[in-house]
Write an enzyme that holds these catalytic residues in place. Structure first.
Site, PDB file in Angstrom:
ATOM      1  N   CYS A 238      49.341  15.880   4.573  1.00 23.89           N
ATOM      2  CA  CYS A 238      50.557  16.541   4.086  1.00 23.89           C
ATOM      3  C   CYS A 238      51.391  17.136   5.225  1.00 23.89           C
ATOM      4  CB  CYS A 238      50.260  17.573   3.005  1.00 23.89           C
ATOM      5  SG  CYS A 238      48.771  18.493   3.183  1.00 23.89           S
TER       6      CYS A 238
ATOM      7  N   HIS B  34      48.296  23.716   1.702  1.00 22.87           N
ATOM      8  CA  HIS B  34      49.097  22.486   1.795  1.00 22.87           C
ATOM      9  C   HIS B  34      50.568  22.824   1.689  1.00 22.87           C
ATOM     10  CE1 HIS B  34      45.665  19.794   1.534  1.00 22.87           C
ATOM     11  NE2 HIS B  34      45.154  20.666   0.722  1.00 22.87           N
TER      12      HIS B  34
END
Length: 163
Positions: free
Chosen positions: A87, A163
């Site tokens: 990510c 994330h």
């Protein structure tokens, strides 16, 4: 999710991100950590090419259908993430490849040119299959000098993930 080889989890750190982009061939750009979006802070950091927000991963699955990205503007470099643990690299590439004023270097210029006509899902697969991008990403694997072979995999699940 496509495998695209193994992608390790990397530390969410501006120094790591700055070195990651330099290793991909990007010139004259760095990543800064900010704790406030106030005007004074943002003014000090100009030029700003993008922001990456870091959130604690909740681990819940959404029951929503995948959104349709087919209407994305052709001039916007947008990819569908198909790689686990990538990510940060995905977010960084989105910023870099959407700025005409950043010198992204030869490798990323070729990558963007190659994928220009791809839909977002194929751009995501192209990232997953890029040996250069994966190698640079994986060079920042978090090391744990105390890993034992008898380690309980459930311990990893207890670790806070962002994330």
């Amino acid at each position: 999710m496509a495998d695209g080889g193994n992608w390790c989890l990397i530390e969410s750190d501006p120094g790591v991100f700055t070195e990651l982009i330099a290793d991909m061939g990007v010139k004259g750009t760095q990543v800064e950590e900010i704790w406030s979006l106030d005007d004074e802070t943002l003014e000090e950091l100009k030029p700003i090419y993008g922001l990456i927000f870091l959130f604690k991963w909740q681990g819940t699955q959404s029951s929503e259908a995948h959104p349709d990205f087919s209407g994305t503007d052709d001039h916007v470099f947008f990819t569908q993430q198909v790689i686990t643990n990538a990510c940060a690299t995905q977010a960084i590439l989105s910023i870099l490849l959407n700025s005409s004023s950043i010198d992204v270097g030869e490798e990323l210029t070729k990558f963007k040119s190659f994928t220009t006509e791809f839909p977002p899902d194929l751009k995501g697969l192209a990232i997953s299959n890029s040996d250069v991008i994966r190698a640079v990403h994986n060079s920042f694997a978090r090391s744990d000098p105390f890993v034992s072979e008898g380690r309980d995999s459930r311990e990893d699940e207890k670790e806070d993930l962002f994330h």
